[in-house]
Design a protein around this motif. Structure first.
Motif, PDB file in Angstrom:
ATOM      1  N   THR A  11       0.801  -1.273  -0.198  1.00 52.53           N
ATOM      2  CA  THR A  11      -0.031   0.024   0.077  1.00 52.53           C
ATOM      3  C   THR A  11       0.997   1.246   0.177  1.00 52.53           C
ATOM      4  OG1 THR A  11      -0.112  -0.240   2.292  1.00 52.53           O
ATOM      5  CG2 THR A  11      -1.922  -1.097   1.241  1.00 52.53           C
ATOM      6  N   ILE A  39     -11.114  -6.131   3.087  1.00 50.93           N
ATOM      7  CA  ILE A  39     -11.570  -4.682   3.040  1.00 50.93           C
ATOM      8  C   ILE A  39     -10.747  -3.877   4.057  1.00 50.93           C
ATOM      9  CG2 ILE A  39     -13.435  -2.929   2.749  1.00 50.93           C
ATOM     10  CD1 ILE A  39     -15.120  -5.428   2.173  1.00 50.93           C
ATOM     11  N   TYR A  40      -9.909  -2.843   3.871  1.00 43.12           N
ATOM     12  CA  TYR A  40      -9.144  -1.981   4.715  1.00 43.12           C
ATOM     13  C   TYR A  40      -9.740  -0.610   4.728  1.00 43.12           C
ATOM     14  CZ  TYR A  40      -5.765   0.422   7.137  1.00 43.12           C
ATOM     15  OH  TYR A  40      -4.999   1.197   8.141  1.00 43.12           O
ATOM     16  N   ASP A  41     -10.257  -0.224   5.785  1.00 40.77           N
ATOM     17  CA  ASP A  41     -10.849   1.328   5.986  1.00 40.77           C
ATOM     18  C   ASP A  41      -9.709   1.957   6.669  1.00 40.77           C
ATOM     19  OD1 ASP A  41     -11.986   3.520   7.016  1.00 40.77           O
ATOM     20  OD2 ASP A  41     -13.849   2.394   7.167  1.00 40.77           O
ATOM     21  N   GLU A  42      -9.208   3.218   5.553  1.00 39.85           N
ATOM     22  CA  GLU A  42      -7.901   3.827   6.175  1.00 39.85           C
ATOM     23  C   GLU A  42      -8.358   4.804   7.129  1.00 39.85           C
ATOM     24  OE1 GLU A  42      -5.621   5.624   3.233  1.00 39.85           O
ATOM     25  OE2 GLU A  42      -5.803   3.863   1.816  1.00 39.85           O
ATOM     26  N   GLU A  43      -9.660   5.364   7.202  1.00 39.32           N
ATOM     27  CA  GLU A  43     -10.096   6.250   8.317  1.00 39.32           C
ATOM     28  C   GLU A  43     -10.036   5.499   9.617  1.00 39.32           C
ATOM     29  OE1 GLU A  43     -14.057   8.891   9.310  1.00 39.32           O
ATOM     30  OE2 GLU A  43     -13.383   8.630   7.225  1.00 39.32           O
ATOM     31  N   SER A  44     -10.504   4.400   9.751  1.00 33.62           N
ATOM     32  CA  SER A  44     -10.660   3.710  11.010  1.00 33.62           C
ATOM     33  C   SER A  44      -9.467   2.871  11.413  1.00 33.62           C
ATOM     34  CB  SER A  44     -12.095   2.715  11.042  1.00 33.62           C
ATOM     35  OG  SER A  44     -11.949   1.686  10.226  1.00 33.62           O
ATOM     36  N   GLN A  45      -8.774   2.410  10.176  1.00 35.12           N
ATOM     37  CA  GLN A  45      -7.925   1.547  10.187  1.00 35.12           C
ATOM     38  C   GLN A  45      -8.180   0.322  10.596  1.00 35.12           C
ATOM     39  OE1 GLN A  45      -4.504   3.464  12.454  1.00 35.12           O
ATOM     40  NE2 GLN A  45      -4.119   4.762  10.811  1.00 35.12           N
ATOM     41  N   GLU A  46      -9.194  -0.332  10.078  1.00 37.70           N
ATOM     42  CA  GLU A  46      -9.832  -1.723  10.490  1.00 37.70           C
ATOM     43  C   GLU A  46      -9.714  -2.424   9.140  1.00 37.70           C
ATOM     44  OE1 GLU A  46     -12.976  -0.698  14.084  1.00 37.70           O
ATOM     45  OE2 GLU A  46     -13.721  -0.866  12.100  1.00 37.70           O
ATOM     46  N   LEU A  47      -9.535  -3.776   9.374  1.00 38.97           N
ATOM     47  CA  LEU A  47      -9.369  -4.535   8.313  1.00 38.97           C
ATOM     48  C   LEU A  47     -10.893  -5.555   8.370  1.00 38.97           C
ATOM     49  CD1 LEU A  47      -7.891  -6.085   5.897  1.00 38.97           C
ATOM     50  CD2 LEU A  47      -6.907  -7.380   7.507  1.00 38.97           C
ATOM     51  N   THR A  48     -11.602  -5.698   7.340  1.00 38.84           N
ATOM     52  CA  THR A  48     -12.575  -6.408   7.588  1.00 38.84           C
ATOM     53  C   THR A  48     -12.412  -7.467   6.473  1.00 38.84           C
ATOM     54  OG1 THR A  48     -13.816  -4.735   8.218  1.00 38.84           O
ATOM     55  CG2 THR A  48     -15.146  -6.652   7.472  1.00 38.84           C
TER      56      THR A  48
END
Length: 85
Positions: A11, A39-48
């Motif tokens: 990334t 699925i990575y959310d950059e704002e929350s820094q969570e990986l789903t």
């Protein structure tokens, strides 16, 4: 005996390695099969992790149905009026 697998990601031009234990990989395969979406959310820094749907159309069908029951047409009309402003 292999105890972990590596997942290599890229990334922003930077490489990082994530070590995932084999028992977790096997658990994910049992639950999701071989097709998994990361699925990575950059704002929350969570990986789903979710199972890849066989059909995106079927998976997304019906989303927002509650909105339409509660006046979705009126919401769209107001949004479109704002486009002219």
């Amino acid at each position: 005996m292999e105890t972990e697998k590596k997942v290599i990601t890229n990334t922003g031009g930077e490489y990082s390695v994530v070590l995932i234990p084999n028992d977790m990989i096997e658990s994910l395969k049992e639950k999701f099969g071989n097709d998994v979406l990361w699925i990575y959310d950059e704002e929350s820094q969570e990986l789903t992790l979710i199972k890849k749907p066989q059909s995106y159309t079927d998976a997304l069908s019906g989303l927002g149905a509650e909105m339409w029951k509660q006046g979705g047409t009126e919401f769209i009309r107001r949004e479109r009026e704002q486009w002219d402003d």
